[in-house]
Design a protein around this motif. Structure first.
Motif, PDB file in Angstrom:
ATOM      1  N   ARG A  90       3.080   7.161   0.397  1.00  0.00           N
ATOM      2  CA  ARG A  90       1.950   7.879   0.980  1.00  0.00           C
ATOM      3  C   ARG A  90       2.292   8.345   2.388  1.00  0.00           C
ATOM      4  O   ARG A  90       1.996   9.478   2.769  1.00  0.00           O
ATOM      5  CB  ARG A  90       0.706   6.990   1.014  1.00  0.00           C
ATOM      6  N   SER A 115       0.831  -1.195   0.000  1.00  0.00           N
ATOM      7  CA  SER A 115       0.000   0.000   0.000  1.00  0.00           C
ATOM      8  C   SER A 115       0.874   1.257   0.000  1.00  0.00           C
ATOM      9  O   SER A 115       1.858   1.343   0.726  1.00  0.00           O
ATOM     10  CB  SER A 115      -0.886  -0.031   1.235  1.00  0.00           C
ATOM     11  N   GLY A 116       0.509   2.215  -0.854  1.00  0.00           N
ATOM     12  CA  GLY A 116       1.198   3.498  -0.860  1.00  0.00           C
ATOM     13  C   GLY A 116       2.469   3.541  -1.686  1.00  0.00           C
ATOM     14  O   GLY A 116       3.220   4.516  -1.622  1.00  0.00           O
ATOM     15  N   LYS A 120       1.069   2.394  -7.009  1.00  0.00           N
ATOM     16  CA  LYS A 120       0.504   1.495  -8.024  1.00  0.00           C
ATOM     17  C   LYS A 120      -0.488   2.231  -8.942  1.00  0.00           C
ATOM     18  O   LYS A 120      -0.525   2.002 -10.133  1.00  0.00           O
ATOM     19  CB  LYS A 120      -0.198   0.309  -7.350  1.00  0.00           C
TER      20      LYS A 120
HETATM   21  N1  LIG Z   1       7.015   7.966  -6.958  1.00  0.00           N
HETATM   22  C1  LIG Z   1       6.069   8.820  -6.562  1.00  0.00           C
HETATM   23  N2  LIG Z   1       6.163  10.117  -6.886  1.00  0.00           N
HETATM   24  C2  LIG Z   1       5.216  10.987  -6.470  1.00  0.00           C
HETATM   25  N3  LIG Z   1       4.150  10.670  -5.742  1.00  0.00           N
HETATM   26  C3  LIG Z   1       4.005   9.383  -5.395  1.00  0.00           C
HETATM   27  C4  LIG Z   1       4.946   8.389  -5.797  1.00  0.00           C
HETATM   28  N4  LIG Z   1       4.548   7.207  -5.320  1.00  0.00           N
HETATM   29  C5  LIG Z   1       3.401   7.428  -4.652  1.00  0.00           C
HETATM   30  N5  LIG Z   1       3.064   8.731  -4.685  1.00  0.00           N
HETATM   31  C6  LIG Z   1       1.906   9.355  -4.023  1.00  0.00           C
HETATM   32  O1  LIG Z   1       1.639   8.581  -2.890  1.00  0.00           O
HETATM   33  C7  LIG Z   1       0.248   8.336  -2.733  1.00  0.00           C
HETATM   34  C8  LIG Z   1      -0.025   6.851  -2.811  1.00  0.00           C
HETATM   35  O2  LIG Z   1       0.183   6.391  -4.145  1.00  0.00           O
HETATM   36  P1  LIG Z   1      -0.835   5.386  -4.850  1.00  0.00           P
HETATM   37  O3  LIG Z   1      -2.257   5.746  -4.539  1.00  0.00           O
HETATM   38  O4  LIG Z   1      -0.485   5.266  -6.276  1.00  0.00           O
HETATM   39  O5  LIG Z   1      -0.435   4.068  -4.043  1.00  0.00           O
HETATM   40  P2  LIG Z   1      -1.012   2.609  -4.156  1.00  0.00           P
HETATM   41  O6  LIG Z   1       0.153   1.733  -4.366  1.00  0.00           O
HETATM   42  O7  LIG Z   1      -2.123   2.586  -5.169  1.00  0.00           O
HETATM   43  O8  LIG Z   1      -1.558   2.369  -2.691  1.00  0.00           O
HETATM   44  P3  LIG Z   1      -2.819   1.495  -2.184  1.00  0.00           P
HETATM   45  O9  LIG Z   1      -2.413   0.052  -2.310  1.00  0.00           O
HETATM   46  O10 LIG Z   1      -2.982   1.905  -0.764  1.00  0.00           O
HETATM   47  O11 LIG Z   1      -3.988   1.856  -3.052  1.00  0.00           O
HETATM   48  C9  LIG Z   1      -0.422   9.127  -3.826  1.00  0.00           C
HETATM   49  O12 LIG Z   1      -0.787  10.399  -3.303  1.00  0.00           O
HETATM   50  C10 LIG Z   1       0.648   9.280  -4.870  1.00  0.00           C
HETATM   51  O13 LIG Z   1       0.452  10.449  -5.643  1.00  0.00           O
END
Ligand SMILES: Nc1ncnc2c1ncn2[C@@H]1O[C@H](COP(=O)(O)OP(=O)(O)OP(=O)(O)O)[C@@H](O)[C@H]1O
Ligand SMILES: [Mg+2]
Length: 453
Positions: free
Chosen positions: A353, A165-166, A169
């Motif tokens: 995140r 998570s975070g 993805k």
């Molecule tokens: N490499 C990055 N550069 C800039 N912002 C990022 C990066 N990675 C993550 N973020 C930011 O961190 C937050 C979490 O990213 P994201 O929602 O894509 O994660 P996720 O892997 O989908 O998490 P989850 O499994 O909880 O849904 C978002 O606000 C995203 O914009």
């Protein structure tokens, strides 16, 4: 050669600093008051400004305010009188890089100037990292993923994105779509665990008017909406077995029937999925259909947790600092070096995140112009600070206050000298270059001779 501007109403001070800095290999200009200094700053690019605080018309603090509100980020070192800690506090709050106290300690000035210039150079040389479709990274692990996304996006292959998570993805999913041939078609996110099982079919495949109570009109489902583009099935690991079966059929047949409908609808959709579960293990455990897994994971992308790519932390910190400074209208451009160290030693269970939240809160809470460790809401940082005995950083010293910090240093040096001198006070005094009397007094003050070594 770095350019330094010295501002002081006293000629002897200006000259003293100018000579000192030029001997260190810097170029130094001087100004006798803040008005002249403002003109000088307009005329030339300075790398550093050293300014006295107490000046007749415009004080050093007011000068600092003026250049900050003009949007200049040049580091400023303020000179405070030894007797006024209030000045020091005001200096830091006003966004000074640091302050030096009168009477001058030459080694201290050199040290502060050196580190101010170094910090300025490091932050200026930031854009080394890559921004790829809104994803900020520079670690080899992430650059490899960027490369993979570039290669596979134009194909029509289904993509399965796995990662904690975070980790970003969802950003990866958007990137895949944006770089595909279907970029000008819809990107339709479907958060699988947010739709109750009994509504999934009607939401995703649509329904025909009157097909069930509440179906007051025809409804186009999300899949029809995504025709020609991509669906993003987020949290795909949460799908119930029934829905998994239905989804498999749609992906295989490339067509589906709305609830209550009599005709199949043909669609051309790329399926991008994401999950923070280990889907291979879900398959082994019998919770996820193996055939569906293979259909979805034609291209698997594993986004590594942040703790496995710490090299991205400084870049992300910089990015989030800028973002939240702008949002909260603050002038915070950096973390203190110790704050950065705390972050580099943290393992970020919540990944990017969590880092973003830490910086957001830090910017909101911080009243100086750099984020000090107290403003980082990381539970482990106090422990980390305690385990770092002996090598306290400047931030720790500020937290303790000057007197306490000096006492700690004195105590440490006394112990070390006594140890090296094998307990001989005479020898220890020699090592410390102080008188025997003075050593005896200090040993008594700190209770050192009573200590077991
Ligand atoms: N490499 C990055 N550069 C800039 N912002 C990022 C990066 N990675 C993550 N973020 C930011 O961190 C937050 C979490 O990213 P994201 O929602 O894509 O994660 P996720 O892997 O989908 O998490 P989850 O499994 O909880 O849904 C978002 O606000 C995203 O914009
Ligand atoms: Mg997500």
């Amino acid at each position: 050669m770095p350019n330094i501007l010295i501002i002081d109403d006293e000629l002897s001070m200006r000259e003293f600093l100018k000579v000192l800095l030029e001997k260190e290999g810097y170029r130094a200009d001087t100004a006798a008051n803040a008005q002249d200094a403002l003109a000088a700053v307009e005329g030339r690019d300075y790398d550093l400004i050293i300014s006295d605080i107490k000046m007749p018309e415009i004080s050093g603090i007011e000068f600092l305010e003026q250049i900050r509100s003009a949007g200049l980020t040049i580091p400023v070192i303020l000179i405070t009188a030894y007797a006024s800690p209030e000045d020091a506090v005001a200096a830091m709050k006003g966004g000074a890089y640091d302050y030096i106290t009168k009477p001058f300690n030459v080694a201290e000035i050199k040290e502060i100037v050196h580190s101010a210039l170094l910090t300025a150079r490091n932050t200026a040389a930031q854009p080394a990292g890559e921004t790829f479709q809104g994803i900020i990274a520079q670690s080899p692990e992430m650059l490899k993923i960027f490369d993979l996304i570039r290669r596979i996006s134009p194909t029509h292959a289904n993509v399965l994105i796995q990662g904690e998570s975070g980790t970003g993805k969802e950003l990866v999913a958007h990137a895949v779509h944006n770089l595909s041939k279907a970029a000008d078609h819809a990107f339709v996110p479907i958060i699988c665990n947010a739709i109750p099982e009994n509504l999934f079919e009607s939401e995703v495949f649509g329904h025909v008017k009157g097909s069930f109570t509440g179906a007051v009109g025809n409804k186009q489902g999300l899949f029809a909406e995504a025709d020609g583009g991509s669906v993003f099935l987020d949290e795909v690991g949460e799908l119930s077995p029934l829905v998994q079966t239905k989804l498999l059929r749609v992906i295989q047949e490339r067509e589906f029937k709305p609830v209550g409908g009599s005709h199949n609808i043909k669609v051309n959709i790329r399926v991008i999925t994401a999950t923070n579960r280990n889907l291979e293990q879900e398959v082994i455990a019998g919770r996820f259909r193996e055939d569906l897994f293979y259909r979805l994971s034609v291209v698997p992308i594993r986004v590594p947790p942040l703790r496995e790519r710490k090299g991205d932390v400084p870049l992300l910190v910089d990015y989030f600092l800028k973002k939240y400074s702008r949002l909260f209208a603050k002038e915070i451009s950096a973390l203190s070096s110790y704050s950065m160290e705390v972050l580099m030693n943290y393992d970020f269970p919540g990944n990017v995140r969590e880092l973003e939240n830490i910086i957001e809160r830090g910017v909101a809470m911080e009243s100086s112009n750099i984020i000090l460790p107290e403003s980082l809401s990381i539970a482990s940082h106090r422990q980390a600070a305690q385990s770092r005995q002996g090598s306290a950083s400047a931030d720790d010293d500020f937290a303790l206050g000057l007197e306490q910090a000096v006492e700690n240093l004195e105590r440490r040096l006394l112990r070390k000298a006594m140890e090296q001198a094998g307990g001989s006070k005479m020898k220890a005094a020699e090592l410390l270059k102080i008188s025997f009397r003075s050593l005896r007094y200090k040993i008594k003050k700190y209770g050192i001779s009573n200590e077991k070594r």
